[in-house]
Design a protein around this motif. Sequence first.
Motif, PDB file in Angstrom:
ATOM      1  N   UNK A  82       0.946  -1.336   0.130  1.00 35.39           N
ATOM      2  CA  UNK A  82       0.026   0.118  -0.079  1.00 35.39           C
ATOM      3  C   UNK A  82       0.797   1.211   0.004  1.00 35.39           C
ATOM      4  N   UNK A  83       1.956   1.319   0.782  1.00 37.93           N
ATOM      5  CA  UNK A  83       2.863   2.340   0.947  1.00 37.93           C
ATOM      6  C   UNK A  83       3.668   2.541  -0.448  1.00 37.93           C
ATOM      7  N   UNK A 135       0.803   3.994  -3.056  1.00 35.09           N
ATOM      8  CA  UNK A 135       0.400   5.108  -2.663  1.00 35.09           C
ATOM      9  C   UNK A 135       1.291   6.376  -2.633  1.00 35.09           C
ATOM     10  N   UNK A 136       2.386   6.165  -1.739  1.00 34.84           N
ATOM     11  CA  UNK A 136       3.490   6.955  -1.645  1.00 34.84           C
ATOM     12  C   UNK A 136       4.771   7.035  -2.541  1.00 34.84           C
ATOM     13  N   UNK A 137       4.605   5.978  -3.533  1.00 31.64           N
ATOM     14  CA  UNK A 137       5.607   6.149  -4.660  1.00 31.64           C
ATOM     15  C   UNK A 137       6.882   5.854  -4.073  1.00 31.64           C
ATOM     16  N   UNK A 138       7.382   5.337  -2.939  1.00 31.46           N
ATOM     17  CA  UNK A 138       8.717   5.108  -2.548  1.00 31.46           C
ATOM     18  C   UNK A 138       9.129   3.903  -2.767  1.00 31.46           C
ATOM     19  N   UNK A 139      10.521   3.692  -2.741  1.00 30.62           N
ATOM     20  CA  UNK A 139      11.243   2.436  -3.075  1.00 30.62           C
ATOM     21  C   UNK A 139      10.608   1.331  -1.909  1.00 30.62           C
ATOM     22  N   UNK A 162      12.318  -0.578  -0.199  1.00 28.44           N
ATOM     23  CA  UNK A 162      13.269  -0.652   1.195  1.00 28.44           C
ATOM     24  C   UNK A 162      12.438   0.317   2.334  1.00 28.44           C
ATOM     25  N   UNK A 163      12.086   1.701   1.922  1.00 30.23           N
ATOM     26  CA  UNK A 163      11.620   2.606   2.712  1.00 30.23           C
ATOM     27  C   UNK A 163      10.393   2.237   3.228  1.00 30.23           C
ATOM     28  N   UNK A 217      10.722  -0.192   5.739  1.00 24.29           N
ATOM     29  CA  UNK A 217      11.526   0.409   7.044  1.00 24.29           C
ATOM     30  C   UNK A 217      10.397   1.080   7.768  1.00 24.29           C
ATOM     31  N   UNK A 218       9.335   1.729   7.099  1.00 27.43           N
ATOM     32  CA  UNK A 218       8.156   2.550   7.731  1.00 27.43           C
ATOM     33  C   UNK A 218       7.451   1.491   8.642  1.00 27.43           C
ATOM     34  N   UNK A 235       7.921  -2.000   9.571  1.00 21.12           N
ATOM     35  CA  UNK A 235       8.504  -2.637  10.640  1.00 21.12           C
ATOM     36  C   UNK A 235       8.869  -1.771  11.806  1.00 21.12           C
ATOM     37  N   UNK A 260       7.361   0.978  12.726  1.00 21.09           N
ATOM     38  CA  UNK A 260       6.203   1.225  13.714  1.00 21.09           C
ATOM     39  C   UNK A 260       5.750   0.090  14.254  1.00 21.09           C
TER      40      UNK A 260
END
Lengths: 434, 431
Positions: A82-83, A86-90, A92-93, A96-97, A99, A101
């Motif tokens: 999902x992230x 929606x966030x269009x991030x790689x 890995x990031x 990271x978010x 795990x 949290x």
Amino acid sequence: MIPFDLGLDLFPLLAATLAAIACGVLGNFLVLRKLSLMGDAISHSVLPGLVIAILITGAVAVGPVMLGAALAGIVTVVLVELIKSLGRVESGAAMGVVFSILFALGVLLLQRASAGAAHIDTECVLYGQLETLVWYDAPASLDALLSFSTLQHLPRQVVTLAAVAAIAIAFTAVFFKELRIAAFDAALATTQGFNATLMHYLLMLLVAAATVASFEAVGSILVIAMLVGPAATARLLTDRLLTQIMWSIAIATTAGVVGYLAATAVPAAFGLASVNAAGTITAVVGLLFTLALFASPSHGFVMRTVRRGRLSRRAAIDDVLAELFRAAERGLDRVPLADLTASLAGRPVRAAVRTAAQRKLIQTSGAELTLTDTGHRAAARVIRRHRLWERYLVDRAGVALDHVHDPAEQLEHIDTEPPEGPDRDPHGRDIPAE
Amino acid sequence: MAVLADIVETMTFRAGFNTNVVIAGTTLLGLATGVVGVLALLRKRSLLADALSHATLPGVAAAFIVAGVLGMEGRSVPILLLGAAASGVVAVLAVHGILRHPRIREDAAIGLVLSVSFGIGVIGLSYIQTNVPDGAGGINAFIFGQTATMQPGDVAMMATIAAVAIIAAVVFFKEFAVVGFNDAFARSVGWPVGGIDLLLMTLIVLVTVSGLQAVGLILVVSMLIVPAVAARFWTEHLRTLLVFGGLIGAASGYLGSVASAVFPRTPAGAVIVLAAGAIFTLSLLAAPSRGAVAAVVRRLALRLRIAGDHLLELAHDQSADEIEATELRRIARARGWSPPFRAAVLWTLRRNDMTASKPGTTTLAVTDRGRERGARVARNHALWEQYLIHYADIAPSHVDWSVDQVEHVLDEELVRRLEARLAIDSQAATR
């Protein structure tokens, strides 16, 4: 003699090795699918699932704990997707978010719950508690050990780990074909009529189960090492998936046994106190990986360097012969060594000349070089390849006439034969016959 | 109510000196990690920071042991942090070294270095635990953090590091942007990519090591990643992203340490990360263009518009000015619209003045605007069909299937160009 105390050491050794095998087998597919860090993410984020399950049931029961971990694993995978979208991030990031949290949530819950009945704390989560798996009334002799009653004494952790390891191996064996296609080409898998996404989630479920089963015994750090290490090491040893999986099991077992003994028996032999076994097992994984990275006969750095050196020496000899051949074409039968080192700058010319002279390909007189008859034939072969490749590059690949020399210079050294062509190269020079 | 008063008191820096020190320190740490985290995210180095932070443990343990052997005070924080930085750097170098091998990819390299170096740290830790009386207490704090031990000096250090991070981001903004977006281009036009990466790595090491004491080595990487990704949901501009990252990081530090001060038995490190997580969740859901809610709304609006367009196009094709209720139900069934969706489609059409209900009946009347829209959709449909057949080499029997999805997104400029092309094409064909 390495001291080994049946009561103290047998169950921890079993637990460590079984955990290593369970994680090591599944890790192959994580490493192939570039999902190693998903193992990292899941091993962190199953913590809240585990703690919540323990809080609800009030005890460390296998069923609820597995369920909690599986749910947390699925939540992790879904959230990461999902992230990412929606966030269009790689990825890995995104991992990271998720795990971070979830792990923080787990730590907080753990802290709040530590006064309760839960037999688990933050230390155990990180390093495991192998050392607590003591067999208080262990039999004194080996014969007694091999009796059926031993099974009744097996602690819950060992039984769980054995079950998970068996399931992991069975899953891999049954779905080997599907897993392999999904690992190398998920789109192809879908067109072949089975659901690659389902495979992905099944794999993640199993990773979560293996993670949580190993958690208690060896801690989360060792879990990551075991998911990634044996598979990555095995990948350096073979090109075939089945062989790779076999290797990874062997490596995981070695790491479990050697690592455990290095933590307990080896220090004891020197009269020292034992150190944390999860740590030493991880270190052994690292050691084996480093060993393979450098010394693997097929893919290690050392052999790669050796092979590259061999190739560059062979290429340099070819180059020297070709230069002499070209000079002969221009009517120069003797070429000074200095001219060669100048025109072939950056290549190991002197070593090549020495070897070529030893093989009687060239004759040296003073500082001047001449091709022998054998040398002339060998040189003609190189020149033939070079000029046929030039012909091919100009005629078929559309390379400009003034750009063909350099690629041909490289192609002449590879084993593939150039396609046959006319007997003149694009510059109008003769192509020597075979 | 007492809790509320507590919260207000803590938030306004009236809960005592020590609490204020902690709040100020973690806020500044959040600011620094937020800014550096954005730069790391841009360069796709987020998880390299994870490896780095785990790898500080063996350094801490080794520094402790070596300092003890040399007769120094092992628990001295600067010595431990120095060890942490050293082994963190070694880990990053190890990842780069492993990546020189073509068969090992970045994820595996990071995972391996992370766990193996942490494992080595654990060995050191257990050695200290058994061989140095009362030794491990000081080091355990590095794993999960011990915010309460923060001193005014630490706050000054955090402030310095935050300032360094912000100044570096401002001064080298262009460099970070060019290298972050396209390093191959940056290299080809002569930017010192290696130097910029080194600067970024230095910043990551600085904030990671300075965050060790406060939130611990496992969660410090969260402070690098979570605020940066949360900020990503709010803006498309790097400059704004940096500001947002810093602000979200600072807010997480502030809110987390306040919450941890007010509620007993809450580990500050975890609560700070959870505060960042709360802000992240909010961003994920509610951010105006990237957020999940906005995405769902947008998708629904698009579906409604397409469904409405289908209805209008159908009316146009049958040259009908009205659609009867039975016909409507039939279409809805054929298209697989659920009753609520059908109601929403009709509501949207009516709201946009495309249709009106005929007084006294259930028949739907198409308005002038609706007719115009239907005609345009039908024309686009036909144009696309032509285009796909003549230009894109799609079999005529497959055309309609793909057309249905694109006709609604065709822009007018393209339509004009297509019309001109097809007009020429059909003229040539008739000649």
